[in-house]
Motif scaffolding. Structure first.
Motif, PDB file in Angstrom:
ATOM      1  N   LEU A  51       0.829  -1.208   0.000  1.00 40.07           N
ATOM      2  CA  LEU A  51       0.000   0.000   0.000  1.00 40.07           C
ATOM      3  C   LEU A  51       0.865   1.260   0.000  1.00 40.07           C
ATOM      4  O   LEU A  51       0.517   2.258  -0.632  1.00 40.07           O
ATOM      5  CB  LEU A  51      -0.964  -0.010   1.181  1.00 40.07           C
ATOM      6  N   LEU A  97       2.021   1.722  -3.470  1.00 37.67           N
ATOM      7  CA  LEU A  97       0.909   2.024  -4.359  1.00 37.67           C
ATOM      8  C   LEU A  97       0.422   3.467  -4.216  1.00 37.67           C
ATOM      9  O   LEU A  97       0.057   4.099  -5.205  1.00 37.67           O
ATOM     10  CB  LEU A  97      -0.243   1.053  -4.048  1.00 37.67           C
ATOM     11  N   LYS A  98       0.467   3.990  -3.008  1.00 38.32           N
ATOM     12  CA  LYS A  98      -0.120   5.301  -2.727  1.00 38.32           C
ATOM     13  C   LYS A  98       0.384   6.420  -3.646  1.00 38.32           C
ATOM     14  O   LYS A  98      -0.420   7.147  -4.221  1.00 38.32           O
ATOM     15  CB  LYS A  98       0.100   5.663  -1.257  1.00 38.32           C
ATOM     16  N   ASN A 151       1.704   6.174  -6.552  1.00 39.70           N
ATOM     17  CA  ASN A 151       1.727   5.786  -7.960  1.00 39.70           C
ATOM     18  C   ASN A 151       0.304   5.655  -8.502  1.00 39.70           C
ATOM     19  O   ASN A 151      -0.283   4.584  -8.504  1.00 39.70           O
ATOM     20  CB  ASN A 151       2.495   4.466  -8.109  1.00 39.70           C
ATOM     21  N   THR A 152      -0.240   6.750  -8.995  1.00 39.08           N
ATOM     22  CA  THR A 152      -1.635   6.756  -9.442  1.00 39.08           C
ATOM     23  C   THR A 152      -1.861   5.892 -10.682  1.00 39.08           C
ATOM     24  O   THR A 152      -2.935   5.299 -10.824  1.00 39.08           O
ATOM     25  CB  THR A 152      -2.123   8.195  -9.709  1.00 39.08           C
ATOM     26  N   ARG A 153      -0.898   5.793 -11.564  1.00 44.91           N
ATOM     27  CA  ARG A 153      -1.073   4.917 -12.744  1.00 44.91           C
ATOM     28  C   ARG A 153      -1.218   3.469 -12.312  1.00 44.91           C
ATOM     29  O   ARG A 153      -2.055   2.736 -12.840  1.00 44.91           O
ATOM     30  CB  ARG A 153       0.112   5.059 -13.700  1.00 44.91           C
ATOM     31  N   THR A 154      -0.412   3.042 -11.358  1.00 48.63           N
ATOM     32  CA  THR A 154      -0.501   1.669 -10.871  1.00 48.63           C
ATOM     33  C   THR A 154      -1.823   1.457 -10.145  1.00 48.63           C
ATOM     34  O   THR A 154      -2.449   0.403 -10.287  1.00 48.63           O
ATOM     35  CB  THR A 154       0.692   1.332  -9.950  1.00 48.63           C
ATOM     36  N   GLN A 155      -2.270   2.448  -9.390  1.00 50.81           N
ATOM     37  CA  GLN A 155      -3.569   2.351  -8.720  1.00 50.81           C
ATOM     38  C   GLN A 155      -4.681   2.133  -9.737  1.00 50.81           C
ATOM     39  O   GLN A 155      -5.534   1.263  -9.564  1.00 50.81           O
ATOM     40  CB  GLN A 155      -3.873   3.619  -7.934  1.00 50.81           C
ATOM     41  N   ARG A 156      -4.676   2.936 -10.797  1.00 53.03           N
ATOM     42  CA  ARG A 156      -5.717   2.812 -11.824  1.00 53.03           C
ATOM     43  C   ARG A 156      -5.657   1.447 -12.503  1.00 53.03           C
ATOM     44  O   ARG A 156      -6.694   0.826 -12.752  1.00 53.03           O
ATOM     45  CB  ARG A 156      -5.589   3.937 -12.845  1.00 53.03           C
ATOM     46  N   LEU A 210      -4.493  -1.370 -11.243  1.00 50.95           N
ATOM     47  CA  LEU A 210      -4.945  -2.363 -10.276  1.00 50.95           C
ATOM     48  C   LEU A 210      -6.471  -2.341 -10.142  1.00 50.95           C
ATOM     49  O   LEU A 210      -7.115  -3.390 -10.105  1.00 50.95           O
ATOM     50  CB  LEU A 210      -4.291  -2.126  -8.914  1.00 50.95           C
ATOM     51  N   LEU A 211      -7.066  -1.163 -10.119  1.00 51.44           N
ATOM     52  CA  LEU A 211      -8.526  -1.059 -10.048  1.00 51.44           C
ATOM     53  C   LEU A 211      -9.175  -1.629 -11.308  1.00 51.44           C
ATOM     54  O   LEU A 211     -10.206  -2.312 -11.232  1.00 51.44           O
ATOM     55  CB  LEU A 211      -8.956   0.392  -9.828  1.00 51.44           C
ATOM     56  N   ASP A 260       4.209   9.539 -12.416  1.00 47.72           N
ATOM     57  CA  ASP A 260       3.790   8.540 -11.421  1.00 47.72           C
ATOM     58  C   ASP A 260       4.155   7.140 -11.838  1.00 47.72           C
ATOM     59  O   ASP A 260       4.191   6.779 -12.936  1.00 47.72           O
ATOM     60  CB  ASP A 260       2.263   8.614 -11.209  1.00 47.72           C
TER      61      ASP A 260
END
Length: 148
Positions: free
Chosen positions: A14, A17-18, A20-25, A27-28, A148
């Motif tokens: 986490l 991930l926090k 890194n918005t590209r990775t968050q998107r 993953l979602l 990111d």
């Protein structure tokens, strides 16, 4: 399926991930496709035959493993399909007799993927399309997001 995996504590994951918005998107989007696949598979189990569902599952496994031959028992396939083992064995026998697959000692081999696609229910194609649409690479935005 045999393979490799990496493991790290959730707090570290986490924390990485926090920022890194590209990775968050990504993953979602991946989580969304998994939930869509589970939902579609639940409906598929109600409406399609064991033979059609077996063809779908074998194709999906083949694509994810990346090999024409992989370990897969009738018992495990029955569990994945929510079907009786006898029904899966009958379906596998029919697919083998048609020259689409071969199996021996807990190993499956895809002999004719195009032919297997013709036997598969439409759920296979819908799941593939949904995954491709959602997980298609997205060009990074300019500015901060690109870093990111």
């Amino acid at each position: 399926m045999p393979g490799d995996a990496l493991r790290l504590p959730s707090r570290i994951f986490l924390g990485l991930l926090k920022p890194n918005t590209r990775t968050q998107r990504l993953l979602l989007r991946y989580m969304y496709t998994v939930f869509q696949q589970v939902s579609r598979s639940a409906a598929c189990n109600l409406f399609h035959t064991v033979k059609h569902r077996s063809a779908k599952w074998l194709l999906m496994t083949w694509e994810r493993v990346g090999e024409r031959e992989f370990e897969l028992s009738h018992e495990f396939l029955a569990e994945m399909l929510g079907a009786r083992r006898a029904g899966v064995s009958k379906a596998a026998f029919e697919l083998k007799a048609a020259g689409l697959i071969d199996y021996r000692n807990g190993r499956m081999r895809i002999q004719d993927a195009e032919g297997l696609k013709k036997v598969s229910c439409e759920c296979y194609f819908l799941i593939q399309k949904e995954a491709n649409d959602v997980l298609r690479p997205v060009a990074p935005k300019r500015g901060r997001a690109a870093r990111d």
